[in-house]
Design a protein around this motif. Structure first.
Motif, short mmCIF file in Angstrom:
data_model
loop_
_atom_site.label_atom_id
_atom_site.label_comp_id
_atom_site.label_asym_id
_atom_site.label_seq_id
_atom_site.Cartn_x
_atom_site.Cartn_y
_atom_site.Cartn_z
N TYR A 77 -6.99 0.64 1.53
CA TYR A 77 -7.99 -0.65 1.35
C TYR A 77 -9.09 -0.10 2.37
CZ TYR A 77 -4.41 -2.96 -1.08
OH TYR A 77 -3.66 -3.50 -1.97
N SER A 180 -7.13 -13.38 7.74
CA SER A 180 -7.57 -14.22 7.07
C SER A 180 -7.88 -13.89 5.39
CB SER A 180 -9.00 -14.54 7.70
OG SER A 180 -9.94 -15.32 6.81
N LEU A 181 -7.83 -12.77 5.38
CA LEU A 181 -8.20 -12.04 3.85
C LEU A 181 -6.85 -12.09 3.22
CD1 LEU A 181 -9.98 -10.86 1.88
CD2 LEU A 181 -9.56 -8.63 3.21
N GLU A 182 -5.92 -12.40 3.90
CA GLU A 182 -4.38 -12.51 3.56
C GLU A 182 -4.14 -14.08 3.19
OE1 GLU A 182 -1.34 -10.56 5.60
OE2 GLU A 182 -2.40 -8.59 5.39
N GLY A 183 -5.34 -14.99 3.52
CA GLY A 183 -4.96 -16.43 3.30
C GLY A 183 -4.33 -17.23 4.41
N TYR A 201 -2.22 -6.32 4.01
CA TYR A 201 -0.63 -6.07 3.22
C TYR A 201 0.17 -5.26 3.97
CZ TYR A 201 -3.96 -8.42 -0.04
OH TYR A 201 -4.73 -9.53 -0.45
N LYS B 35 -1.85 -15.57 -2.43
CA LYS B 35 -2.26 -16.43 -1.11
C LYS B 35 -3.60 -15.98 -0.48
CE LYS B 35 -0.68 -18.47 3.43
NZ LYS B 35 0.13 -18.34 4.35
N SER B 36 -4.07 -14.78 -0.85
CA SER B 36 -5.43 -14.50 -0.48
C SER B 36 -6.41 -15.28 -1.13
CB SER B 36 -5.60 -12.84 -0.88
OG SER B 36 -4.88 -11.97 0.19
#
Ligand SMILES: Cc1cc2nc3c(=O)[nH]c(=O)nc-3n(C[C@H](O)[C@H](O)[C@H](O)COP(=O)(O)O)c2cc1C
Ligand code: SF4
Ligand code: SF4
Ligand code: FES
Ligand code: FES
Lengths: 447, 180, 322
Positions: A77, A180-183, A201, B35-36
């Motif tokens: 990525y 944060s990008l992974e929520g 990830y 979840k992102s």
């Protein structure tokens, strides 16, 4: 006029739209890279250009790219760090708002170099209006075949998305950004492993600043050799400086590395001097995290040499008498500004923005904020000044991520160069409060 | 304050149209990494459901993403943009960080407090129209003092400009509300 | 196997071992204190920073010293690494700093805290802290709350080690509590009132290094040093049934897991001997247990060392504490 690589066409009406951008040489770097270069050649070109990361740390971009792990069958990525929240820094917003297609183009060329087929721009949540501008540009790029499957018939596929944050400076730190990008909460990860090995990830990931990725475009277009002719030996190319504070003409400027600090502050082409005919008292040249410089160390180094706008000259003298170029957040203080009050303001900022994971930063930044606030409002004592210096030492280097250091350095530098002013706050509490607040009451503090 | 009727109307679920948008966002991330999408969905949910994230809203979002409610609470409380309590119709977020302070943000904050008749940052004017909050550096340092309201930035603030802004937002509210 | 030297003692360990675990194999004074790492809970560590050590030489291959102090719980040893713990002035100084940070917002209510005597923070302060705290600011305070019928949470005492969050994630299937807010406002909470009630949630109490999570079913007020810990077992289909039953006379005061000298749950064949909530909270009748004999508390602790009565850095309360 210095040479402009990024902002050359910024004033062209409609440059934010695809057609105008394309007519001004837009997407040429994608054509050149995808049609005439292998990904490895793009990486090598960037490496050769000696581009240093524009997010603050100044790590060579090409070298970072060359570290990216490439295990078989695992996606890689590219994530653009558009979290821009370092106080004093507002160049990335300017770039993305004015030249959204340059951002998209930089993402495509860089993703190709890294072999990423999905890339993200992580943008701070407050820039939701910029996110919309970017998504519009991305939709145009898809429609014109610059994104999606088999771009330019090269067999290379790329999907590009923008993801917003939600209000957290710490998400500018690359591993917090990935969380944060992974929520999740923006808690920085422990390194190693570095993102180049285990990032988004758990896959190999490169995180780069907006300006770094945009600069890849001119580097590919003009070639590294030409790029190296601009700037100084150790600081190649141009750099965006966001100038603010008590200046006649604050704003975002693209400078060739190596112009003098004096010219930048006073020159007609740039900031045009200190506002309201006042004198300069101090300068923070690279965003709130870097050491403050007192008046006598701004245009000249401690050795009496001219100070230039470059990585090496701004850091000349180390922390004792120098500072850093950092993110290029150039904050100018006029003679009436209070260093104690500003130091408190930044300490409050860092305490507010600490993720709270590790104890030295969580407790130490909050403690410094409280002590500085006492000093600032005339309730401090001499012991507090030494206490601050000591808390500083106990935070520095002992935390998970560099936010701890970023919080400690400005306090240490302020005390180093302006100790008398701190002492004056102790000996003249009433005058100190009066000077800072005029008719205002003590400001309300909400954390 | 927000009337009961208004709050009743602004509750989950999403309209079919919004749900489609939300599903589109989830698809931006790889299989199993849904979840992102959380932060962006929370922004949308806040906008849709009355400008704040009630526990009900957060539980609803958790349901959409098939994650535990606590995972949503953890995130929503971490990021300062999310309102965990009801606010006025418009939230003024004034930047209070160093560079803005150098050019007078403290005075603007004081001025807005007086105008709204409130005693503290975080409070809402008696007519329920404006909430005053402070924010950290919003990336407009060269154009301060500044504030953000919704997605909009307002820069180079002066007391006169603040007055005009308030009138503008009041008028905007009246016109959108007289339409329906 | 690779060689590492810690405080001048050399040991051979397997590749991938952390400095902390290598030090624990040596034992004694060379073991750094660990407030957040917990071996039975993967993912813990790195947060409290009490386990900082100095790496005087990185490895035989690259013998340069590491510029920063390293967290021993999360740093792997390299062949030829030289580590300094108690022999490093820098470590002692900075660890005292960390202790001061951890105590900055701690209520110092040891005299009324249920954990007194088996509190890792109390021990830490005693062994690594300075005489007095310089923290004169107001402390943040929270109201203690009951999270369900079994557990009480006193957030004031929490040091945010995140161990209990890992327990909930790893041992139960419905985590309802977590870390909320951020910075020095971070708190462990359920956000909206929810009972923590799950087969293994009681283990959170045992992993908590301080008195932030306590057992509401403990039957009467007592200080640990008046209790007799006994090894006991019971037949249980859900858990190991291997427990320590804390007796006061003939009465069962509370039930806990068996813990090693680092305060961690004992492992048998690499399996942590966690207790289920039924054994922990509901079996307060001694007849439910087979008593094996007295439990030897060999933990590095003020209980075993009996020096709790000595003047203690924690007694040095700043003025503004009400
Ligand atoms: C506390 C903290 C905040 C940061 N904020 C930003 C930021 O807002 N934008 C950015 O590009 N880099 C930021 N960085 C630096 C990133 O971690 C990372 O080094 C950078 O994105 C790498 O990009 P570059 O090599 O292109 O500069 C921050 C670092 C720290 C420690
Ligand atoms: S240094 Fe501060 S921001 Fe970074 S991980 Fe530790 S607590 Fe979080
Ligand atoms: S409650 Fe206890 S176990 Fe949980 S984070 Fe706080 S100190 Fe750690
Ligand atoms: S300091 Fe206010 S926008 Fe940066
Ligand atoms: S035990 Fe290593 S950081 Fe907490």
């Amino acid at each position: 006029m210095g040479r402009k690589l990024l902002l050359e066409h910024v004033d062209v009406p409609g440059i934010e739209t695809y057609d105008v951008y394309r007519n001004h040489g837009g997407y040429k770097s994608v054509e050149k890279a995808l049609k005439t270069m292998s990904p490895q050649e793009v990486v090598e070109e960037v490496q050769k250009s000696a581009l240093k990361g524009r997010g603050g740390a100044g790590f060579p971009t090409g070298m970072k790219w060359s570290f990216l792990a490439k295990p078989e069958g695992v996606p890689r990525y590219l994530v653009c760090n558009a979290d821009e929240s370092e106080p004093g820094t507002f160049k990335d917003r300017y770039l993305m708002e004015k030249l959204p297609h340059l951002m998209v183009e930089g993402m495509i060329t860089s993703s190709y170099a890294l072999g990423a087929n999905t890339s993200y721009i992580y943008i701070r949540g407050e820039y939701m209006f910029v996110l919309e501008i970017l998504e519009k540009a991305i939709a145009e790029a898809y429609a014109k075949g610059w994104l999606g499957k088999n771009i330019l018939g090269s067999g290379y596929d790329l999907d590009l998305y923008v993801a917003p944050g939600g209000g957290a400076y710490i998400c500018g730190e690359e591993t917090a950004l990935l969380e944060s990008l992974e929520g999740k909460r923006g808690n920085p990860r422990m390194k190693p492993p570095f993102p180049a090995i285990k990032g988004l990830y758990g896959c190999p990931t490169v995180v780069n600043n907006v300006e770094s990725l945009c600069t890849v475009v001119p580097i590919i277009n003009i070639g590294a050799d030409e790029y190296l002719k601009i700037g100084t030996e150790k600081s190649s190319g141009t750099k965006l400086i966001s100038a603010c504070g008590n200046l006649v003409r604050p704003g975002v400027y693209e400078i060739e590395m190596g112009i003098t600090v004096e010219e930048f502050i006073y020159g007609d082409e740039w900031c045009r001097g200190i506002a309201n005919g006042k004198k300069i008292k101090a300068l923070i040249p690279g965003g709130s995290s870097v050491p403050i410089l007192p008046a006598h160390l701004i245009t000249k180094t401690a050795a009496g040499e001219t100070r230039y706008m470059s990585y090496e000259s701004l850091s000349d003298g180390g922390f004792a008498s120098g500072s850093m170029l950092g993110s290029g957040g150039f904050i100018v203080f006029d003679e009436d500004q209070c260093i104690v009050r500003n130091t408190w303001n930044f300490a409050r900022f860092y305490s507010h923005e600490s993720c709270g994971q590790c104890s030295p930063c969580r407790e130490g930044t909050a403690w410094m904020e409280k002590v500085l606030h006492r000093l600032e409002t005339g309730k401090g004592n001499m012991r507090d000044i030494d206490l601050l210096a000591d808390i500083n030492k106990k935070i520095e280097g002992n935390t998970i991520c560099p936010l701890g250091d970023a919080a400690a350095w400005p306090v240490a530098a302020a005390i180093r160069h302006f100790r008398e002013e701190f002492e004056w706050h102790v000996t003249h509490p009433e005058e100190a409060v009066k000077r800072n607040y005029g008719l205002l009451k003590t400001p309300e503090i909400t954390l | 304050m927000i009337s009961t009727l208004e709050t009743q109307a602004k509750r989950p679920p999403f309209s079919a149209e919004k749900m489609e948008e939300v599903q589109g966002i989830i698809k931006q991330f790889p299989e199993g990494r849904h979840k992102s999408a959380l932060l962006r969905i929370l922004h949308i949910a806040e906008e849709e459901f009355g400008g704040w994230l009630s526990p009900e809203t957060m539980d609803y979002v958790a349901g959409i993403l098939n994650i535990k409610p606590i995972e949503v609470y953890e995130v929503a409380t971490f990021y300062t943009m999310f309102n965990l309590e009801p606010t006025g119709k418009f939230v003024f977020e004034v930047c209070r960080t160093g560079p803005c302070m150098l050019v007078g943000s403290d005075d603007i904050i004081e001025y807005i407090k007086t105008k709204l008749g409130i005693s503290k940052v975080g409070e809402t004017s008696a007519d329920g129209m404006f909430t005053l909050k402070t924010a950290e550096c919003l990336g407009a340092c060269g154009y301060g003092p500044m504030l953000q309201c919704g997605k909009q930035y307002h820069e180079h603030l002066t007391p006169e400009k603040v007055d005009a802004l308030m009138d503008e937002y009041r008028a905007k509210y009246t016109s959108t509300n007289s339409q329906n | 196997m690779i060689k590492v030297t810690i405080d001048d003692i050399e040991i051979e360990v397997e590749e991938g071992t952390t400095i902390l675990n290598a030090a624990r194999m040596i034992g004694g004074d060379v073991v750094p204190p660990a407030m957040c790492y917990y071996s039975a809970l993967p993912g813990t560590g790195g947060k409290c920073r009490t386990c900082l050590v100095e790496v005087a030489a990185g490895s035989t291959k690259d013998p340069r010293p590491m510029p920063k102090l390293m967290v021993s719980c999360s740093t792997q040893v390299m062949d030829g690494m030289i580590v300094k713990n108690k022999t490093s002035e820098r470590v002692i100084e900075n660890r005292a700093g960390v202790v001061e940070f951890l105590l900055a917002n701690h209520p110092l209510d040891c005299p009324v805290c249920d954990q007194a005597g088996e509190c890792d923070l109390q021990n830490l302060g005693f062994e690594n802290g300075k005489e007095a705290t310089r923290y004169e600011e107001e402390r943040r305070t929270f109201e203690p709350i009951d999270i369900g019928d079994h557990i009480k949470l006193n957030m004031n005492r929490c040091i945010l080690c995140y161990r209990c969050v890992h327990v909930a994630n790893q041992l139960t299937d419905q985590r309802v509590h977590g870390a909320l807010h951020r910075g020095d406002h971070t708190e462990i909470s359920t956000y909206i009132e929810k009972a923590i009630d799950n087969d293994f949630s009681g283990n959170m109490i045992d992993v908590c290094p301080v008195g932030a999570l306590t057992d509401r079913t403990a039957r009467f007020k007592s200080r640990v040093w008046f209790l007799n810990p006994m090894n006991a077992t019971c037949e249980c289909t859900k858990c190991s049934g291997k427990a320590v039953v804390w007796m006061f006379g003939k009465e069962v005061y509370k039930v806990t897991t068996r813990q090693d000298k680092y305060g961690e749950v004992e492992q048998v064949d690499g399996k942590p001997q966690w207790l289920c909530d039924e054994c922990r909270f509901d079996k307060k009748d001694v007849s439910k247990w087979t008593i094996e004999g007295a439990r030897h508390i060999d933990r590095h602790s003020v209980i075993s060392q009996g020096h709790y009565e000595k003047p203690n850095p924690l007694d040095n309360k700043p003025k503004n504490i009400k």
